[in-house]
Design an enzyme around this catalytic site. Structure first.
Site, PDB file in Angstrom:
ATOM      1  CB  SER A  62      -3.795   5.049   1.059  1.00 21.72           C
ATOM      2  OG  SER A  62      -4.008   4.933   2.436  1.00 21.72           O
ATOM      3  N   GLY A  63      -4.233   1.899   1.888  1.00 18.17           N
ATOM      4  CA  GLY A  63      -5.158   0.841   2.296  1.00 18.17           C
ATOM      5  C   GLY A  63      -6.614   1.273   2.365  1.00 18.17           C
TER       6      GLY A  63
ATOM      7  CB  THR B  28      -0.948  -0.007   1.215  1.00 18.90           C
ATOM      8  OG1 THR B  28      -0.178  -0.182   2.403  1.00 18.90           O
ATOM      9  CG2 THR B  28      -1.979  -1.121   1.102  1.00 18.90           C
TER      10      THR B  28
ATOM     11  CG  ASP C  78      -6.073  -2.829   2.747  1.00 12.70           C
ATOM     12  OD1 ASP C  78      -4.827  -2.911   2.730  1.00 12.70           O
ATOM     13  OD2 ASP C  78      -6.707  -2.233   3.625  1.00 12.70           O
TER      14      ASP C  78
ATOM     15  CB  THR D 129       1.314   5.309   3.896  1.00 16.13           C
ATOM     16  OG1 THR D 129       0.289   6.157   3.382  1.00 16.13           O
ATOM     17  CG2 THR D 129       2.087   6.043   4.965  1.00 16.13           C
ATOM     18  CB  THR D 130       3.179   0.342   4.245  1.00 11.57           C
ATOM     19  OG1 THR D 130       2.155   0.569   5.214  1.00 11.57           O
ATOM     20  CG2 THR D 130       4.163  -0.678   4.779  1.00 11.57           C
TER      21      THR D 130
END
Length: 109
Positions: A45-46, A24, A51, A26-27
């Site tokens: 982003s999730g 995702t 996801d 940000t990670t």
């Protein structure tokens, strides 16, 4: 658990190098800051659909294993999405690590 994921990636950079990694937004950005030479594809982003994008990769056979650190003591705003992702990994029989100890076992291959 982003800090934990970054620490894990940095500690296992040699094992992860050469693997195609989906993450995702940000990670993935934080991991790439710590280990810039990884082959990492950043999705949304999730909570904004990342996801689900990972779930689609699982459903189409493009994910071989999943490392997704979960903090069981902290509520996640996108908890339903995370559970759906975990369900897909189970349905498609994808090895899945939800903590560092299991992730280290998966990387031993």
């Amino acid at each position: 658990m982003k800090d934990e994921m970054v620490a894990f990636a940095a500690a296992h950079a040699a094992d992860l190098k050469g693997l195609r990694i989906a993450s995702t937004e940000t990670t993935g950005g934080r991991v790439l800051e710590a280990v810039p030479d990884l082959e990492l594809v950043r999705l949304k982003s999730g909570p904004l659909g990342g996801d689900q994008q990972i779930g689609a990769l699982i459903a189409t056979g493009k994910i071989d294993m999943m490392i997704f650190f979960v903090d069981p003591l902290t509520p996640m705003p996108h908890d339903v999405d995370v559970k759906a992702l975990m369900r897909l990994a189970i349905v498609y029989d994808i090895p899945m690590a939800l903590n560092r100890a299991t992730a280290e076992i998966l990387l031993r291959r």
